[in-house]
Scaffold this motif. Structure first.
Motif, PDB file in Angstrom:
ATOM      1  N   ASP A   1     101.411 -13.703  33.140  1.00  0.00           N
ATOM      2  CA  ASP A   1     100.475 -13.493  31.859  1.00  0.00           C
ATOM      3  C   ASP A   1      98.913 -13.232  32.298  1.00  0.00           C
ATOM      4  OD1 ASP A   1      99.082 -14.773  29.519  1.00  0.00           O
ATOM      5  OD2 ASP A   1     100.757 -14.025  28.984  1.00  0.00           O
ATOM      6  N   THR A   2      98.243 -12.391  31.611  1.00  0.00           N
ATOM      7  CA  THR A   2      96.838 -12.096  32.274  1.00  0.00           C
ATOM      8  C   THR A   2      95.945 -13.283  31.439  1.00  0.00           C
ATOM      9  OG1 THR A   2      96.971 -10.893  29.586  1.00  0.00           O
ATOM     10  CG2 THR A   2      97.223  -9.566  31.608  1.00  0.00           C
ATOM     11  N   MET A   3      96.347 -13.867  30.659  1.00  0.00           N
ATOM     12  CA  MET A   3      95.635 -15.096  30.349  1.00  0.00           C
ATOM     13  C   MET A   3      95.524 -16.093  31.560  1.00  0.00           C
ATOM     14  SD  MET A   3      97.355 -16.472  26.563  1.00  0.00           S
ATOM     15  CE  MET A   3      96.701 -18.235  26.806  1.00  0.00           C
ATOM     16  N   ALA A   4      96.070 -16.261  32.497  1.00  0.00           N
ATOM     17  CA  ALA A   4      95.813 -16.799  33.797  1.00  0.00           C
ATOM     18  C   ALA A   4      94.745 -16.386  34.312  1.00  0.00           C
ATOM     19  CB  ALA A   4      97.315 -16.849  34.696  1.00  0.00           C
ATOM     20  N   CYS A   5      94.597 -15.048  34.213  1.00  0.00           N
ATOM     21  CA  CYS A   5      93.330 -14.635  35.149  1.00  0.00           C
ATOM     22  C   CYS A   5      91.996 -15.296  34.406  1.00  0.00           C
ATOM     23  CB  CYS A   5      93.139 -13.141  35.043  1.00  0.00           C
ATOM     24  SG  CYS A   5      94.446 -12.491  35.985  1.00  0.00           S
ATOM     25  N   GLU A   6      92.095 -15.343  33.021  1.00  0.00           N
ATOM     26  CA  GLU A   6      90.775 -16.042  32.380  1.00  0.00           C
ATOM     27  C   GLU A   6      90.650 -17.232  32.682  1.00  0.00           C
ATOM     28  OE1 GLU A   6      91.336 -14.970  28.366  1.00  0.00           O
ATOM     29  OE2 GLU A   6      91.334 -12.693  28.640  1.00  0.00           O
ATOM     30  N   MET A   7      91.879 -18.266  32.685  1.00  0.00           N
ATOM     31  CA  MET A   7      91.964 -19.302  33.034  1.00  0.00           C
ATOM     32  C   MET A   7      91.335 -19.702  34.462  1.00  0.00           C
ATOM     33  SD  MET A   7      95.577 -20.566  31.833  1.00  0.00           S
ATOM     34  CE  MET A   7      95.956 -20.555  30.034  1.00  0.00           C
TER      35      MET A   7
ATOM     36  N   ALA B   1      92.854  -9.266  43.291  1.00  0.00           N
ATOM     37  CA  ALA B   1      93.157  -7.916  42.784  1.00  0.00           C
ATOM     38  C   ALA B   1      93.576  -8.167  41.384  1.00  0.00           C
ATOM     39  CB  ALA B   1      94.438  -7.504  43.545  1.00  0.00           C
ATOM     40  N   ASN B   2      94.401  -9.150  40.847  1.00  0.00           N
ATOM     41  CA  ASN B   2      94.641  -9.258  39.452  1.00  0.00           C
ATOM     42  C   ASN B   2      93.480  -9.629  38.698  1.00  0.00           C
ATOM     43  OD1 ASN B   2      97.096  -8.403  39.868  1.00  0.00           O
ATOM     44  ND2 ASN B   2      98.057 -10.464  40.372  1.00  0.00           N
ATOM     45  N   MET B   3      92.591 -10.446  39.003  1.00  0.00           N
ATOM     46  CA  MET B   3      91.615 -11.041  38.671  1.00  0.00           C
ATOM     47  C   MET B   3      90.446  -9.905  38.129  1.00  0.00           C
ATOM     48  SD  MET B   3      90.806 -14.819  39.627  1.00  0.00           S
ATOM     49  CE  MET B   3      89.535 -15.157  38.561  1.00  0.00           C
ATOM     50  N   SER B   4      90.503  -8.942  39.057  1.00  0.00           N
ATOM     51  CA  SER B   4      89.485  -7.814  39.182  1.00  0.00           C
ATOM     52  C   SER B   4      89.486  -6.952  37.972  1.00  0.00           C
ATOM     53  CB  SER B   4      89.534  -7.304  40.392  1.00  0.00           C
ATOM     54  OG  SER B   4      90.493  -6.400  40.695  1.00  0.00           O
ATOM     55  N   VAL B   5      90.460  -6.995  37.106  1.00  0.00           N
ATOM     56  CA  VAL B   5      90.734  -6.194  35.780  1.00  0.00           C
ATOM     57  C   VAL B   5      89.478  -6.736  35.076  1.00  0.00           C
ATOM     58  CG1 VAL B   5      92.978  -5.688  36.350  1.00  0.00           C
ATOM     59  CG2 VAL B   5      92.577  -7.623  34.953  1.00  0.00           C
ATOM     60  N   LEU B   6      89.103  -8.146  34.936  1.00  0.00           N
ATOM     61  CA  LEU B   6      88.250  -8.620  34.133  1.00  0.00           C
ATOM     62  C   LEU B   6      86.763  -8.295  34.629  1.00  0.00           C
ATOM     63  CD1 LEU B   6      89.649 -12.256  34.069  1.00  0.00           C
ATOM     64  CD2 LEU B   6      90.420 -10.364  32.132  1.00  0.00           C
ATOM     65  N   GLU B   7      85.924  -7.740  33.549  1.00  0.00           N
ATOM     66  CA  GLU B   7      84.676  -7.187  33.923  1.00  0.00           C
ATOM     67  C   GLU B   7      83.739  -8.108  34.482  1.00  0.00           C
ATOM     68  OE1 GLU B   7      82.918  -5.423  30.697  1.00  0.00           O
ATOM     69  OE2 GLU B   7      84.518  -3.923  30.238  1.00  0.00           O
TER      70      GLU B   7
ATOM     71  N   LYS C   1      96.048  -4.122  48.980  1.00  0.00           N
ATOM     72  CA  LYS C   1      95.721  -5.092  47.824  1.00  0.00           C
ATOM     73  C   LYS C   1      94.156  -5.163  47.906  1.00  0.00           C
ATOM     74  CE  LYS C   1      99.861  -7.479  47.089  1.00  0.00           C
ATOM     75  NZ  LYS C   1     100.719  -8.670  47.348  1.00  0.00           N
ATOM     76  N   ALA C   2      93.491  -5.297  49.242  1.00  0.00           N
ATOM     77  CA  ALA C   2      91.879  -5.328  49.418  1.00  0.00           C
ATOM     78  C   ALA C   2      91.520  -3.917  48.932  1.00  0.00           C
ATOM     79  CB  ALA C   2      91.676  -5.370  50.873  1.00  0.00           C
ATOM     80  N   ALA C   3      91.907  -2.838  49.216  1.00  0.00           N
ATOM     81  CA  ALA C   3      91.594  -1.682  48.706  1.00  0.00           C
ATOM     82  C   ALA C   3      91.549  -1.528  46.945  1.00  0.00           C
ATOM     83  CB  ALA C   3      92.338  -0.428  49.490  1.00  0.00           C
ATOM     84  N   VAL C   4      92.644  -1.988  46.437  1.00  0.00           N
ATOM     85  CA  VAL C   4      92.992  -1.858  44.996  1.00  0.00           C
ATOM     86  C   VAL C   4      91.927  -2.909  44.558  1.00  0.00           C
ATOM     87  CG1 VAL C   4      94.436  -2.611  43.263  1.00  0.00           C
ATOM     88  CG2 VAL C   4      95.442  -1.454  45.382  1.00  0.00           C
ATOM     89  N   THR C   5      91.664  -3.819  45.038  1.00  0.00           N
ATOM     90  CA  THR C   5      90.545  -4.863  44.552  1.00  0.00           C
ATOM     91  C   THR C   5      89.193  -4.089  44.544  1.00  0.00           C
ATOM     92  OG1 THR C   5      91.775  -6.735  45.340  1.00  0.00           O
ATOM     93  CG2 THR C   5      89.551  -7.204  44.942  1.00  0.00           C
ATOM     94  N   LEU C   6      88.914  -3.546  45.831  1.00  0.00           N
ATOM     95  CA  LEU C   6      87.520  -2.975  45.903  1.00  0.00           C
ATOM     96  C   LEU C   6      87.413  -1.829  44.767  1.00  0.00           C
ATOM     97  CD1 LEU C   6      85.133  -2.826  47.524  1.00  0.00           C
ATOM     98  CD2 LEU C   6      86.122  -1.379  49.223  1.00  0.00           C
TER      99      LEU C   6
END
Length: 579
Positions: free
Chosen positions: A403-409, A443-449, A489-494
């Motif tokens: 769930d994307t809420m987990a990244c905000e948490m 990588a999943n958290m990096s979608v948040l600005e 995943k490092a490249a995706v995060t970057l």
């Protein structure tokens, strides 16, 4: 091996008897009279000359040199004897040794140290493995039209099946009517297979053999089906007995032993995990985890639960008994040992695995997600070993997919700081498997600005740059694959973080672009991984959009300007130019 007789032993007589081992024989020759003594010595000398290496005793043939012969050391004579000796036992073994590389006897050897009486589970598993192997091998020989092997292996399969049925009947409780019927069908099919393969040996017509081959294949298929049904029924009965024993036991030692047996069964594969889940294994294990008297057994019970939940049936059962709530209670209770909380994290990681589509229906998980995420971040921060950190971070990584809420948490809990600080602690983060979990979370958290500022503040770009250079230590396939995932995943995060100009400039300052170009142009640097190549091309294009001055003209024209698919084809075919 033949050995020299001792001083008290009588030596053998005759030309080939080598009568000079001890003093007694020497005396016998000296007392035999002059002529007989000379004849005996002459004959021995002739025999020695006929031996390989016997030329150094040529003087033995001369009657005048009897003293020299008698002074020859007995061990030396024995060594000469060995040159002609042949061990019959060794020759028999060598002649019986098969030249073929086939390991058809492996099924017979597997039970050499077989289970003792009263151990039906191990008996079923070992016999089941042997019969399954035999079925597979018969299928292979059948495809090769090796009828002699098919028949001999069919006979052996019948013996194994009969042994399994009789041995299990001897150590188990009374069989059910259904099991008796399947046992009868199985033995009938075994007999039918042996008979039809024997007839095939006498058939020389290829057309007739082709039609008979279809019959053998069908019989083999039905035999495998009956065997599977019988084995499943027998294993189900044994699992039911174990679950009943756990439910009824209030003795800690009995419960520990039974739970250990159940865990051993989960290691045999998904089919047994499904049986355990179906027969109430998940319910029984959570019953243990809800009793304070069994607190010392929590790690073992949770480890078994994690294994069972690798199948959908296990996750369904966990949902029915409010297992997520129990896991949350264990994770948030500091009175539990670190080992217990780590095993609870392993169960969470398993039930939230993105490979299980059923996890999307875990409605109870959403209710406890904040408590679980908070407890897992704390476990990562306080982990005393790499294994504990790996289990906790793996659970967090899977939850970010859940769930994307987990990244905000995680952002609110300063998880980025916790994870990046752990990367500098070799006691907690010491393998590419752990770094794989960390970079997955990033990588999943990096979608948040708002994630970009935290990454820069904690020097995260430099860490990501290091992950682009991840190399395996042992070279095992699993570790190589983990390193590829870390690079990808490092490249995706970057690429995602480079939406922020500050992150992009920091990446260029740290020479990330040159490393990305190296990964694109050198297949060996990325282990020829296409996934890493695509991710690196995407990250390079994102950085080039912010800082194009960091690229040479050739790199820009080949890696950035063309369509992504064209650049991919160019880089993926580079290794062909070295052929």
């Amino acid at each position: 091996m033949r050995r020299p007789p001792s001083n008290g032993e009588a030596a053998s007589k005759g030309p080939g008897g080598w009568g000079l081992w001890g003093v007694q024989e020497s005396r016998r020759l000296c007392c035999a009279g002059h002529d007989r003594c000379e004849q005996a010595l002459l004959q021995i000398g002739i025999n020695m000359m006929a031996l390989p290496g016997g030329h150094h005793l040529d003087s033995v043939t001369l009657p005048g040199q009897r003293l020299h012969l008698m002074q020859v050391d007995s061990v030396q004579r024995w060594m000469e004897d060995l040159k002609l000796m042949t061990e019959c036992e060794c020759m028999c073994v060598l002649q019986a040794k098969p030249i073929s590389l086939e390991e058809d006897a492996q099924g017979d050897l597997i039970l050499a140290g077989g289970p003792g009486p009263g151990d039906p589970l191990q008996l079923l598993l070992k016999r089941g493995w042997v019969i399954s192997t035999e079925l597979r091998r018969i299928g292979q020989k059948l495809a090769q039209d090796r009828w002699a092997r098919v028949h001999s292996m069919s006979v052996r399969l019948t013996c194994h099946a009969r042994s399994m049925v009789s041995e299990y009947s001897a150590v188990s409780r009374n069989s059910s009517k259904e099991m008796g019927q399947i046992e009868k069908l199985l033995m009938e099919k075994c007999s039918e297979l042996s008979a039809v393969t024997e007839r095939c040996l006498q058939v020389e017509n290829e057309h007739a053999l082709k039609s008979m081959k279809a019959c053998v294949s069908e019989t083999l298929s039905m035999l495998g089906q009956h065997f599977g049904q019988l084995l499943e029924l027998a294993l189900t009965r044994e699992v039911q007995a174990l679950v009943r024993k756990i439910d009824a036991s209030d003795n800690i030692y009995t419960t520990e032993s039974t739970t250990g047996n159940l865990f051993s069964l989960t290691q045999e594969g998904a089919p047994l995990c499904r049986i355990i889940a179906k027969e109430g294994g998940v319910v029984a294990l959570f019953k243990i985890c809800r009793q304070d008297t069994f607190r010392c057994l929590y790690p073992q019970a949770l480890r078994t639960l994690a294994s069972i939940c690798c199948v959908e049936e296990g996750v369904h059962q966990l949902e029915k008994v409010d297992g997520v709530l129990c896991l949350a209670d264990i994770l948030t209770d500091d009175s539990h040992s670190e080992a217990t909380r780590a095993e609870a994290a392993a169960v969470v990681a398993q039930v939230t695995s993105p490979h299980l589509p059923v996890t999307q229906h875990l409605s109870s998980f959403m209710e406890s997600m904040e408590e679980i995420v908070t407890a897992l971040v704390k476990l990562c921060q306080e982990a005393s070993s790499g294994e504990v950190f790996l289990l906790a971070s793996a659970a967090l990584a899977n939850i970010t997919f859940f769930d994307t809420m987990a990244c905000e948490m995680l952002l609110q809990l300063n998880a980025i700081r916790v994870l990046l600080e752990a990367c500098s602690d070799k006691q907690r983060v010491d393998t590419p498997y752990t770094r794989d979990q960390i970079v997955t979370i990033l990588a999943n958290m990096s979608v948040l600005e708002q994630c970009a500022s935290d990454i820069i503040q904690e020097n995260g770009v430099q860490l990501i740059m290091g992950m682009l250079s991840e190399k395996p230590r042992s070279g095992t396939p699993a570790e190589v694959a983990a390193c590829e995932r870390v690079q990808q995943k490092a490249a995706v995060t970057l690429a995602r973080l480079s939406r922020d100009p500050d992150v992009a400039r920091e990446a260029v300052r740290l020479s990330c672009m040159s490393r990305l170009i190296e990964l694109c142009r050198s297949p060996s640097e990325r282990n020829s991984s296409d996934a890493v190549l695509v991710a690196c091309l995407a990250a390079l294009r994102r950085l080039a959009g912010v800082c194009p001055e960091g690229l040479q003209d050739s790199d820009f024209q080949q890696l950035v300007q063309p369509r992504l698919v064209d650049s991919f084809l160019l880089c993926s075919n580079m290794e062909e130019s070295f052929v």
